[in-house]
Design a protein around this motif. Sequence first.
Motif, mmCIF file in Angstrom:
data_model
loop_
_atom_site.group_PDB
_atom_site.id
_atom_site.type_symbol
_atom_site.label_atom_id
_atom_site.label_comp_id
_atom_site.label_asym_id
_atom_site.label_seq_id
_atom_site.Cartn_x
_atom_site.Cartn_y
_atom_site.Cartn_z
ATOM 1 N N UNK A 291 0.647 -1.221 0.042
ATOM 2 C CA UNK A 291 0.040 0.049 -0.116
ATOM 3 C C UNK A 291 0.951 1.406 0.031
ATOM 4 N N UNK A 292 0.367 2.237 -1.024
ATOM 5 C CA UNK A 292 1.444 3.504 -1.157
ATOM 6 C C UNK A 292 0.871 4.602 0.098
ATOM 7 N N UNK A 293 2.093 5.310 0.341
ATOM 8 C CA UNK A 293 1.643 6.584 1.279
ATOM 9 C C UNK A 293 1.335 7.598 0.259
ATOM 10 N N UNK A 294 0.468 8.309 0.737
ATOM 11 C CA UNK A 294 -0.157 9.574 0.279
ATOM 12 C C UNK A 294 -1.687 9.643 0.638
ATOM 13 N N UNK A 295 -2.459 10.383 -0.381
ATOM 14 C CA UNK A 295 -3.640 10.743 -0.004
ATOM 15 C C UNK A 295 -4.828 9.523 -0.396
ATOM 16 N N UNK A 296 -5.482 9.270 0.876
ATOM 17 C CA UNK A 296 -6.608 8.055 0.742
ATOM 18 C C UNK A 296 -8.184 8.595 0.743
ATOM 19 N N UNK A 297 -8.785 7.742 0.166
ATOM 20 C CA UNK A 297 -10.057 7.924 0.274
ATOM 21 C C UNK A 297 -10.915 6.956 1.027
ATOM 22 N N UNK A 298 -11.797 7.412 2.065
ATOM 23 C CA UNK A 298 -12.669 6.341 2.783
ATOM 24 C C UNK A 298 -14.208 6.558 2.578
ATOM 25 N N UNK A 299 -14.704 5.194 1.841
ATOM 26 C CA UNK A 299 -15.985 5.454 1.622
ATOM 27 C C UNK A 299 -16.953 4.511 2.629
ATOM 28 N N UNK A 300 -17.567 5.299 3.458
ATOM 29 C CA UNK A 300 -18.525 4.842 4.411
ATOM 30 C C UNK A 300 -17.906 4.988 5.840
ATOM 31 N N UNK A 301 -18.559 5.539 6.788
ATOM 32 C CA UNK A 301 -18.134 6.105 8.046
ATOM 33 C C UNK A 301 -18.858 5.042 9.071
ATOM 34 N N UNK A 302 -19.253 3.961 8.989
ATOM 35 C CA UNK A 302 -19.733 3.131 9.859
ATOM 36 C C UNK A 302 -18.790 2.572 11.171
ATOM 37 N N UNK A 303 -19.222 1.219 11.538
ATOM 38 C CA UNK A 303 -18.056 0.862 12.556
ATOM 39 C C UNK A 303 -16.886 0.672 11.755
ATOM 40 N N UNK A 304 -16.888 -0.049 10.623
ATOM 41 C CA UNK A 304 -15.772 -0.485 9.890
ATOM 42 C C UNK A 304 -15.012 0.806 9.661
ATOM 43 N N UNK A 305 -15.804 1.847 8.983
ATOM 44 C CA UNK A 305 -15.153 3.067 8.507
ATOM 45 C C UNK A 305 -14.264 4.157 9.437
ATOM 46 N N UNK A 306 -14.929 3.857 10.747
ATOM 47 C CA UNK A 306 -14.432 4.647 11.874
ATOM 48 C C UNK A 306 -12.817 3.999 12.393
ATOM 49 N N UNK A 307 -12.987 2.602 12.281
ATOM 50 C CA UNK A 307 -11.863 1.724 12.570
ATOM 51 C C UNK A 307 -10.626 2.060 11.491
ATOM 52 N N UNK A 308 -10.963 2.165 10.163
ATOM 53 C CA UNK A 308 -10.089 2.230 9.206
ATOM 54 C C UNK A 308 -9.579 4.019 9.177
ATOM 55 N N UNK A 309 -10.272 4.686 9.518
ATOM 56 C CA UNK A 309 -9.997 6.148 9.654
ATOM 57 C C UNK A 309 -9.081 6.400 11.020
ATOM 58 N N UNK A 310 -9.040 5.714 12.013
ATOM 59 C CA UNK A 310 -8.210 5.628 13.006
ATOM 60 C C UNK A 310 -6.797 5.120 12.590
ATOM 61 N N UNK A 311 -7.016 3.916 11.738
ATOM 62 C CA UNK A 311 -5.705 3.245 11.446
ATOM 63 C C UNK A 311 -4.842 4.107 10.500
ATOM 64 N N UNK A 312 -5.656 4.913 9.628
ATOM 65 C CA UNK A 312 -4.753 5.570 8.811
ATOM 66 C C UNK A 312 -4.234 6.943 9.306
ATOM 67 N N UNK A 313 -5.120 7.294 10.363
ATOM 68 C CA UNK A 313 -4.550 8.583 11.123
ATOM 69 C C UNK A 313 -3.252 7.978 12.093
ATOM 70 N N UNK A 314 -3.150 7.135 12.562
ATOM 71 C CA UNK A 314 -2.215 6.452 13.243
ATOM 72 C C UNK A 314 -0.816 6.525 12.613
ATOM 73 N N UNK A 315 -0.940 6.369 11.282
ATOM 74 C CA UNK A 315 0.280 6.468 10.326
ATOM 75 C C UNK A 315 0.357 7.694 9.509
ATOM 76 N N UNK A 316 -0.279 8.654 10.068
ATOM 77 C CA UNK A 316 -0.252 10.015 9.583
ATOM 78 C C UNK A 316 -0.586 10.176 8.177
ATOM 79 N N UNK A 317 -1.754 9.297 7.644
ATOM 80 C CA UNK A 317 -2.061 9.068 6.235
ATOM 81 C C UNK A 317 -3.214 10.147 6.116
ATOM 82 N N UNK A 318 -3.197 11.227 5.134
ATOM 83 C CA UNK A 318 -4.455 12.144 4.943
ATOM 84 C C UNK A 318 -5.671 11.345 4.428
#
Length: 579
Positions: A291-318
């Motif tokens: 997986x490359x580093x850079x800008x990411x898009x997250x579709x869906x902000x339910x239970x899974x989406x919130x976990x994915x957002x935290x995971x990407x934030x923890x690696x300083x990924x926008x």
Amino acid sequence: MTPLSRHHSIFLLIMRRLRAPLILLITILAISVLGLTLAPGMDENGQVQYLSFFHAFYFISYTATTIGFGEIPHEFSNQQRLWVTVCIYLSVIGWAYTLATLFALLGDRSLRQAILTQRFTRAVRRLRDPFYLVCGYGETGRLICGALDRLRYRAVVLEVDEDKVGEIDLHGYAADVPALVADASNPETLRLAGLASPYCVGVIALTNDDRANLAIAIAARLLAPRTPALCRAESAETAANMASFGTRHIINPFEKFGDYLGLALQSPTAWQLLAWLTGLPGTTVERYREPPRGKWILCGHGRFGRVMARALDSKSVPVTIIDRHPPEDLDHRWVQGDGTGAAALEAAGVREAVGIVAGTSSDVDNLSIAVTARELNRNLFVVIRQNHYSNGALFDAFDADFNMVPSEIIAHECLAILNTPLLVPFLEEVKQRDEEWCAWLCKRLTGRFGWEVPTVWSERINLSRAPALYRRLMDGEDVTLDELLRSPQNRAEYLQCEVVHLVRDDDDHLVMPLGDTPIRAGDELLLVGRPDARSDLDLCLSNEHALGYVLTGEDMPGGRIWERLGGRRKNEVRLRLPG
């Protein structure tokens, strides 16, 4: 409830339902016999004769059951024949009513469930092999049972859906799988399924209801505190409640996948190695694109989406979030929509992004998001959530970079914990190492064993698990890993396995120990390799002759019969397990 009382309850249920027809049959039989004894007849001499109760009962018995031997002991008079005619019609009515009631009883759901429960309880009670109690036979349960069957473990299944239980016989497991249609959250049901049995080595709660999984975890903790329980939990509240009751292993597929994605961004090789070591037996792991580093898009902000957002934030990924109902979240840029159309993706900057996560609760929407995003950006790294394992053919056809399948994640984690508990601390150690070390380890192991999921197992050097080696060590003999890991057929060849973790009682834990590392009594070894290597190593650990040949090269025959079975030549040893 004891087995005897359950047997009595089924018998009483049958007798209660058949009470009226049985009373009617008995009444008809009594009246028929009494009337036949009162009807006058004549013998061969023309004298009036009356049937005894025995003859009357005998005649009515074979007449009412349609056998019909004839008139005894003399031909009947017209009065007797008239009464027998009445009795015949009465018996037909009585039997018709009884059979109708009996057929209705056979179709009664409660009776069938009681009979199946008794049969299930008897099957579980007869088990004399270690088994796992699997609560829930959905997609994850099928994967777990299939993997346990390939690993030669028994399973007992509880499932509330009758159709899913009916599918068990269609999967062709090598060993019978006792299954019951019942609510696994009921403690009495868990007892019937063998929770307190000495042969139950683990409880796996895989239902799609967090409250049911919590109830199973509580019951396992209170009724069988020494039996390890693995429980699925998709909410943080349920997981915290399970932890408060001392549940040893709690698996949240969303949190686990978030850890995987974070690890893949931080150390792609460690992620590849983890996927290879924890894969389902019999499968081949494909090498994923990093997986490359850079800008990411997250579709869906339910239970899974919130976990994915935290995971990407923890690696300083926008991250840019696309959701139908934008969250009140000022830390991220968001776009209103569902991501299935090009407009929302364009607004989120899909052409400049390097990766996208299609994480809604709909498989159709996730595929639509992935297809549309790839059309707009061919180089996009696509992570797609697959909610249902049965849709695998569709997701395989799309060929995403990474599929998130909750059932597979739970199955992998359960097998890693249950089959080889030592694997979990080893994987945690791998996560702490740098990318260079992980790349070296991955290249070394996959270069030797390929990308097919290997056999991962542990061996404890004690009297019960490794008697032959344990006795030599207690006698003061020094044995190294290199000396032990040789083929009992030809000691010049090494076994197709490696020790990747060595744990000692003095906390002297070694990761990838060297070949000259001495083995001590009480050591626990984590090995990776091929199934044949496991059986050969088991032979060396338990058989004095095999171990002696491996360590010294000396042929220590075990008798003429052993020589014939082994088919050995003068300078060659062919040892096999005794008959």
